[in-house]
Write a protein that holds these residues in place. Structure first.
Motif, PDB file in Angstrom:
ATOM      1  N   THR A 131     -42.703  71.691  55.779  1.00  0.00           N
ATOM      2  CA  THR A 131     -43.725  72.263  54.913  1.00  0.00           C
ATOM      3  C   THR A 131     -44.966  72.562  55.742  1.00  0.00           C
ATOM      4  O   THR A 131     -45.552  71.658  56.354  1.00  0.00           O
ATOM      5  CB  THR A 131     -44.075  71.308  53.763  1.00  0.00           C
ATOM      6  N   ASN A 141     -48.641  74.494  55.407  1.00  0.00           N
ATOM      7  CA  ASN A 141     -49.611  75.096  54.477  1.00  0.00           C
ATOM      8  C   ASN A 141     -49.012  75.286  53.084  1.00  0.00           C
ATOM      9  O   ASN A 141     -49.218  76.304  52.421  1.00  0.00           O
ATOM     10  CB  ASN A 141     -50.119  76.441  55.023  1.00  0.00           C
ATOM     11  N   GLY A 142     -48.233  74.306  52.664  1.00  0.00           N
ATOM     12  CA  GLY A 142     -47.676  74.316  51.319  1.00  0.00           C
ATOM     13  C   GLY A 142     -46.401  75.106  51.143  1.00  0.00           C
ATOM     14  O   GLY A 142     -45.871  75.160  50.029  1.00  0.00           O
ATOM     15  N   SER A 143     -45.894  75.709  52.221  1.00  0.00           N
ATOM     16  CA  SER A 143     -44.696  76.541  52.109  1.00  0.00           C
ATOM     17  C   SER A 143     -43.599  76.040  53.046  1.00  0.00           C
ATOM     18  O   SER A 143     -43.876  75.636  54.179  1.00  0.00           O
ATOM     19  CB  SER A 143     -45.013  78.004  52.458  1.00  0.00           C
ATOM     20  N   ASP A 144     -42.351  76.085  52.585  1.00  0.00           N
ATOM     21  CA  ASP A 144     -41.227  75.726  53.436  1.00  0.00           C
ATOM     22  C   ASP A 144     -41.098  76.750  54.555  1.00  0.00           C
ATOM     23  O   ASP A 144     -41.049  77.966  54.302  1.00  0.00           O
ATOM     24  CB  ASP A 144     -39.933  75.681  52.630  1.00  0.00           C
ATOM     25  N   THR A 145     -41.045  76.256  55.782  1.00  0.00           N
ATOM     26  CA  THR A 145     -41.066  77.112  56.959  1.00  0.00           C
ATOM     27  C   THR A 145     -40.035  76.629  57.968  1.00  0.00           C
ATOM     28  O   THR A 145     -39.882  75.423  58.188  1.00  0.00           O
ATOM     29  CB  THR A 145     -42.462  77.088  57.610  1.00  0.00           C
ATOM     30  N   THR A 204     -39.505  75.966  61.467  1.00  0.00           N
ATOM     31  CA  THR A 204     -40.493  75.758  62.524  1.00  0.00           C
ATOM     32  C   THR A 204     -39.914  75.785  63.935  1.00  0.00           C
ATOM     33  O   THR A 204     -40.627  76.075  64.892  1.00  0.00           O
ATOM     34  CB  THR A 204     -41.193  74.409  62.317  1.00  0.00           C
ATOM     35  N   PRO A 257     -41.327  81.858  57.439  1.00  0.00           N
ATOM     36  CA  PRO A 257     -41.179  81.256  56.106  1.00  0.00           C
ATOM     37  C   PRO A 257     -39.709  81.258  55.680  1.00  0.00           C
ATOM     38  O   PRO A 257     -38.988  82.244  55.893  1.00  0.00           O
ATOM     39  CB  PRO A 257     -42.022  82.160  55.210  1.00  0.00           C
ATOM     40  N   LYS A 260     -38.445  81.604  52.835  1.00  0.00           N
ATOM     41  CA  LYS A 260     -38.158  82.654  51.855  1.00  0.00           C
ATOM     42  C   LYS A 260     -37.939  84.011  52.507  1.00  0.00           C
ATOM     43  O   LYS A 260     -37.340  84.911  51.890  1.00  0.00           O
ATOM     44  CB  LYS A 260     -39.298  82.751  50.836  1.00  0.00           C
ATOM     45  N   ASP A 261     -38.384  84.178  53.746  1.00  0.00           N
ATOM     46  CA  ASP A 261     -38.234  85.454  54.442  1.00  0.00           C
ATOM     47  C   ASP A 261     -37.013  85.484  55.364  1.00  0.00           C
ATOM     48  O   ASP A 261     -36.690  86.528  55.933  1.00  0.00           O
ATOM     49  CB  ASP A 261     -39.484  85.763  55.269  1.00  0.00           C
ATOM     50  N   THR A 295     -31.187  74.011  40.881  1.00  0.00           N
ATOM     51  CA  THR A 295     -32.247  73.301  41.588  1.00  0.00           C
ATOM     52  C   THR A 295     -31.935  71.814  41.606  1.00  0.00           C
ATOM     53  O   THR A 295     -31.621  71.229  40.561  1.00  0.00           O
ATOM     54  CB  THR A 295     -33.606  73.515  40.901  1.00  0.00           C
ATOM     55  N   GLY A 326     -34.255  71.933  46.782  1.00  0.00           N
ATOM     56  CA  GLY A 326     -34.695  73.303  46.573  1.00  0.00           C
ATOM     57  C   GLY A 326     -33.784  74.000  45.574  1.00  0.00           C
ATOM     58  O   GLY A 326     -33.019  73.363  44.853  1.00  0.00           O
TER      59      GLY A 326
END
Length: 261
Positions: free
Chosen positions: A19, A21-25, A27, A50, A52-53, A249, A254
């Motif tokens: 996580t 900045n609050g978003s699943d990434t 890394t 991200p 989601k991308d 979910t 997720g």
């Protein structure tokens, strides 16, 4: 750790999911697991992306998919079945697996195709005939989300479930695998069809808990790293139609989202 499997210009890769900045990434890249013999860690520089991308792929490559049927009392009742006295097992073929975002394809020979949202267990260590005193957690790599898609009319017609459960695209899995949840204590599962909640359950309501399932299954089959166990669905199953969107979910993992064709 949470991880995903995703497509890059260098081919499929595994990535750590954190996580930011609050978003699943995603890394950083991770080495492939031993069962994924065709995946080599890319030497290219990697910039965080991200989740989601990313073009997500199924996060598991199991040698076998073992499913536990009727593991919630309410689901057994809604289909007019008795509650089993021991785990009821069936297989799905690995060829049924698709990833998050891919389409579930309804076969033309079936008039009713249902969703079944489930928690999935990913095996991390070869195991056979687990003893009563062994801690089954040592053999679990992590957990994921599974949709045990079922041709309900064919399931009722056939004396066994291989056809009803085994069509291509009938095992959506993802989006990630994680060891950061504790389903032994109970985690929530929900399924939504076109944003309307259809299923809600908790792993604390399993008829057969995770240790019981793993000991029972490993007494029959040797479980290999990467193998997938689908643990059963709560009540609320119903049919899907072309153009529908189904979302499963599991708390702490997720949402697995698939369209229907």
């Amino acid at each position: 750790m949470r991880y995903c499997r995703f497509l890059t210009p260098q081919g499929p890769q595994y990535g750590a999911v954190e996580t930011v900045n609050g978003s699943d990434t995603i890394t950083r890249l991770l080495p492939a697991f031993a069962e994924d013999v065709g995946c080599v860690l890319s030497g290219a520089e990697f910039a965080a992306v991200p989740l989601k991308d990313a073009w997500l792929l199924p996060p598991v490559l199991p040698s076998k998919i073992i499913c536990v049927g009727r593991n919630y009392r309410a689901h057994a009742s809604e289909l007019g079945n008795e509650v089993p006295s021991e785990p009821l097992l069936f297989f799905k073929p690995p060829s049924a697996i698709i990833g998050n975002g891919e389409a579930i394809v309804r076969p033309k020979i079936s008039q009713r195709v249902d969703y079944e949202g489930e928690l999935g267990i990913v095996i991390g260590k070869r195991c056979s005939k687990l003893a009563q005193e062994e801690d089954v957690r040592e053999y679990i790599r992590g957990y994921t989300v599974v949709n045990d898609v079922t041709a309900r009319d064919l399931q009722k017609k056939d004396s066994q479930w291989a056809r009803a459960k085994g069509f291509d695209t009938f095992c959506p899995v993802g989006p990630v695998v994680t060891d950061e949840i504790e389903p032994f204590a109970g985690v929530e599962l929900t399924t939504r069809l076109n944003e309307e909640e259809k299923q809600r359950g908790n792993t604390g309501d399993f008829i057969f808990d995770i240790p019981t399932m793993l000991r029972y299954i490993s007494a029959i089959f040797t479980l290999e790293p990467g193998d997938l166990i689908a643990t059963g669905t709560p009540s609320g199953v119903s049919p899907m139609q072309a153009g529908d969107v189904v979302e499963v979910t599991v708390e702490g993992i997720g949402t697995l989202r698939n369209t229907v064709a």
